[in-house]
Design a protein around this motif. Structure first.
Motif, short mmCIF file in Angstrom:
data_model
loop_
_atom_site.label_atom_id
_atom_site.label_comp_id
_atom_site.label_asym_id
_atom_site.label_seq_id
_atom_site.Cartn_x
_atom_site.Cartn_y
_atom_site.Cartn_z
N LEU A 18 0.81 -1.24 0.02
CA LEU A 18 -0.13 0.11 0.03
C LEU A 18 0.72 1.33 0.15
O LEU A 18 0.48 2.16 -0.68
N LYS A 19 1.86 1.15 0.87
CA LYS A 19 2.91 2.46 0.86
C LYS A 19 3.58 2.58 -0.40
O LYS A 19 3.75 3.88 -1.13
N LEU A 20 4.08 1.52 -0.97
CA LEU A 20 4.58 1.80 -2.29
C LEU A 20 3.97 2.13 -3.53
O LEU A 20 4.29 3.07 -4.11
N MET A 21 2.50 1.85 -3.47
CA MET A 21 1.57 2.12 -4.52
C MET A 21 1.29 3.41 -4.40
O MET A 21 1.24 4.14 -5.45
N GLY A 22 1.12 3.95 -3.24
CA GLY A 22 1.27 5.36 -2.81
C GLY A 22 2.07 6.26 -3.34
O GLY A 22 2.05 7.25 -4.12
N ILE A 23 3.42 5.77 -3.05
CA ILE A 23 4.64 6.64 -3.56
C ILE A 23 4.61 6.51 -5.12
O ILE A 23 5.10 7.55 -5.64
N LEU A 24 4.10 5.38 -5.70
CA LEU A 24 4.39 5.58 -7.18
C LEU A 24 2.93 6.06 -7.85
O LEU A 24 3.00 6.23 -9.09
N GLY A 25 2.28 6.44 -7.02
CA GLY A 25 1.00 7.50 -7.58
C GLY A 25 -0.04 6.54 -7.83
O GLY A 25 -1.27 7.02 -8.60
N TYR A 26 -0.03 5.28 -7.28
CA TYR A 26 -1.28 4.43 -7.47
C TYR A 26 -2.18 3.89 -6.23
O TYR A 26 -2.52 2.77 -6.20
N ARG A 27 -1.95 4.71 -5.14
CA ARG A 27 -2.64 4.51 -4.05
C ARG A 27 -4.34 4.10 -4.21
O ARG A 27 -4.88 5.12 -4.98
N ALA A 74 -11.53 -0.59 6.06
CA ALA A 74 -11.05 0.32 7.17
C ALA A 74 -9.50 -0.19 7.52
O ALA A 74 -8.61 0.68 7.73
N PHE A 75 -9.21 -1.49 7.60
CA PHE A 75 -7.83 -1.91 7.83
C PHE A 75 -6.73 -1.44 6.90
O PHE A 75 -5.65 -1.09 7.46
N MET A 76 -7.21 -1.61 5.76
CA MET A 76 -6.12 -1.08 4.45
C MET A 76 -5.97 0.49 4.86
O MET A 76 -4.74 0.73 4.45
N ARG A 77 -6.97 1.47 5.03
CA ARG A 77 -6.75 2.57 5.39
C ARG A 77 -5.83 2.82 6.62
O ARG A 77 -4.93 3.68 6.60
N GLN A 78 -5.87 2.03 7.52
CA GLN A 78 -5.07 2.07 8.61
C GLN A 78 -3.62 1.81 8.26
O GLN A 78 -2.56 2.29 8.71
N LEU A 79 -3.44 0.86 7.53
CA LEU A 79 -2.13 0.27 6.96
C LEU A 79 -1.38 1.32 6.18
O LEU A 79 -0.20 1.88 6.29
N ILE A 80 -2.29 2.25 5.40
CA ILE A 80 -1.76 3.29 4.80
C ILE A 80 -1.09 4.48 5.59
O ILE A 80 -0.18 5.01 5.33
N ARG A 81 -1.84 4.78 6.74
CA ARG A 81 -1.37 5.94 7.76
C ARG A 81 -0.33 5.19 8.44
O ARG A 81 0.36 5.85 9.18
N ALA A 82 -0.18 4.01 8.84
CA ALA A 82 0.62 3.29 9.94
C ALA A 82 1.99 3.41 9.74
O ALA A 82 2.57 3.40 8.65
N ASP A 83 2.84 3.77 10.98
CA ASP A 83 4.10 3.84 11.19
C ASP A 83 4.64 2.17 10.92
O ASP A 83 4.22 1.54 11.67
N LEU A 84 5.40 1.98 10.04
CA LEU A 84 5.86 0.64 9.81
C LEU A 84 6.51 -0.07 10.97
O LEU A 84 6.25 -1.26 11.17
N ARG A 85 6.99 0.69 11.91
CA ARG A 85 7.74 0.24 13.16
C ARG A 85 6.97 0.05 14.12
O ARG A 85 7.18 -0.68 15.09
N LYS A 86 5.53 0.30 13.91
CA LYS A 86 4.62 0.12 14.97
C LYS A 86 3.41 -0.78 14.45
O LYS A 86 2.38 -0.89 15.06
N LEU A 87 3.52 -1.83 13.41
CA LEU A 87 2.78 -2.61 12.70
C LEU A 87 2.13 -3.78 13.89
O LEU A 87 1.24 -4.16 13.94
#
Length: 142
Positions: A18-27, A74-87
């Motif tokens: 999800l984070k990669l797709m956002g960086i690439l412009g495909y979120r 809703a969970f995927m939206r949380q993953l987009i906002r989440a700090d990867l160190r706090k998964l």
């Protein structure tokens, strides 16, 4: 790579995708209609890889996709906002895990226009993995 040693690998895979797709412009757009922008309510959403996210009932004609539960969105939206160190603070059920992994696999493969062989790692449960994180085989596989 430290994330794979500390957290559930499929969770890391989904968050990273999800984070990669956002960086690439495909979120993917999640919870609002990709076509008209209307907020979508309900227990299930149509997620269309070709549209780039969820679609309302009025805009679904002409698109293919898969039905996904509101909790998974809703969970995927949380993953987009989440700090990867706090998964480790996030919890998902087995049905949510399968639904999100498969939805993201289809979405990423559609955007990259090819199947991803490495994605298979995310389809396995911890009990199915024959090798632990240290690279040593489990006792029953020796």
């Amino acid at each position: 790579l430290f994330l794979l040693a500390e957290f559930d690998p499929p969770l890391v895979l989904c968050a990273f995708a999800l984070k990669l797709m956002g960086i690439l412009g495909y979120r993917p757009l999640l919870g609002e209609c990709v076509s008209c922008g209307e907020s979508i309510k309900g227990e299930r959403f149509l997620f269309s890889p070709e549209a780039g996210g969820t679609l309302c009932v009025h805009c679904q004609a002409g698109y293919s996709g898969r039905w996904i539960r509101a909790g998974s969105i809703a969970f995927m939206r949380q993953l987009i906002r989440a700090d990867l160190r706090k998964l480790d603070r996030l919890r998902w059920s087995s049905w949510m895990r399968q639904e999100i992994i498969e939805t993201l696999r289809v979405y990423v493969e559609h955007r990259f226009e090819r199947p991803l062989k490495s994605w298979r790692m995310g389809s396995l449960t911890q009990d199915e993995l024959p090798i632990n994180l240290e690279g040593k085989e489990e006792a029953e596989y020796e």
